[in-house]
Design a protein around this motif. Structure first.
Motif, short mmCIF file in Angstrom:
data_model
loop_
_atom_site.label_atom_id
_atom_site.label_comp_id
_atom_site.label_asym_id
_atom_site.label_seq_id
_atom_site.Cartn_x
_atom_site.Cartn_y
_atom_site.Cartn_z
N UNK A 73 0.83 -1.20 0.00
CA UNK A 73 0.00 0.00 0.00
C UNK A 73 0.87 1.26 0.00
N UNK A 74 0.46 2.30 -0.69
CA UNK A 74 1.30 3.51 -0.81
C UNK A 74 1.43 4.28 0.50
N UNK A 75 0.43 4.21 1.37
CA UNK A 75 0.48 4.93 2.64
C UNK A 75 0.36 3.93 3.78
N UNK A 76 0.96 4.31 4.90
CA UNK A 76 0.96 3.45 6.08
C UNK A 76 -0.34 3.63 6.86
N UNK A 77 -0.99 2.51 7.20
CA UNK A 77 -2.22 2.55 8.00
C UNK A 77 -1.89 2.05 9.40
N UNK A 78 -2.00 2.95 10.38
CA UNK A 78 -1.69 2.56 11.75
C UNK A 78 -2.66 1.49 12.26
N UNK A 79 -3.93 1.60 11.85
CA UNK A 79 -4.93 0.64 12.30
C UNK A 79 -4.62 -0.76 11.77
N UNK A 80 -4.27 -0.84 10.48
CA UNK A 80 -3.96 -2.15 9.90
C UNK A 80 -2.70 -2.73 10.51
N UNK A 81 -1.70 -1.89 10.77
CA UNK A 81 -0.48 -2.38 11.40
C UNK A 81 -0.77 -2.93 12.79
#
Length: 224
Positions: A73-81
């Protein structure tokens, strides 16, 4: 949108596998509650243990798939991490629980058969009149004790392998975070350059405005 759907589908699969693992744990734990365990695991016990090992391996592969989707994914998702880290934590807990239950069942089996082993030793002692038969029985008993020791060693090794895999997953997660930080840092110099250009333009405008005011003052004094 496709990546989002893929993440949701794979994560739903991970949750379903966790639920299946809990159900298998409930079945496997019942073997440890028995007081009349056989010297060797029954077919049902061996099958349940094999199913647990299989579902844990499948969950590990599923989490690796989730990690690849997140990295793409191009941007980091804190929730998914955070969700991915939680799934990994639950997987490690289940691996540790399997090793604990396996050790507990083996200890229960050893206790259940301890009296039988003692009686066998007494019988061997009383059969000293037939040394060959006594020696054969003694060797069988020693072989059984050796098998029990091997089972305990296997349990310890399983727990060690689970811990090692947990460390590997943590290293993978840290490497992914480092890559993202490096990518973000690479963009900062461009931002700094833009800010410097803006600051230079403001200083230049200030110099021009100051020069104009000074010129007006000189003209005013000249004609005064």
């Amino acid at each position: 949108m496709a990546a989002q759907n893929s993440w949701a589908q794979v994560r739903q699969q991970a949750r379903a596998q966790e639920t299946q693992t809990e159900s298998l744990f409930h079945t496997y734990a019942q073997f440890g509650s028995k007081t009349d365990l056989e010297p060797k695991p029954s077919d049902d016990e061996a099958k349940t243990e094999a199913q647990l090992n299989e579902i844990l391996d499948k969950r590990s592969a599923t989490l690796q798939q989730l990690s690849r989707i997140l990295d793409s994914e191009p941007t980091t998702s804190a929730l998914k991490s955070t969700n991915l880290a939680r799934h990994r934590e639950i997987l490690q807990q289940h691996r540790t629980e399997l090793a604990r239950l396996k050790s507990q069942i083996q200890q229960q089996r050893d206790r259940a058969n301890l009296l039988s082993n003692v009686r066998s030793d007494i019988s061997n002692y009383r059969r000293q009149e037939n040394p060959e038969a006594a020696e054969a029985d003694y060797m069988l008993d020693e072989r059984r004790r050796l098998d029990n020791s091997h089972n305990m060693v296997d349990s310890v090794l399983s727990q060690a392998y689970a811990t090692n895999e947990s460390f590997s997953l943590q290293r993978e997660s840290l490497a992914s975070i480092q890559r993202r930080i490096t990518g973000a840092a690479a963009q900062i110099p461009g931002i700094n350059g833009l800010m410097q250009r803006i600051g230079s333009k403001k200083r230049r405008d200030g110099i021009i405005l100051g020069s104009f005011v000074a010129f007006c003052c000189l003209v005013l004094l000249w004609f005064w």
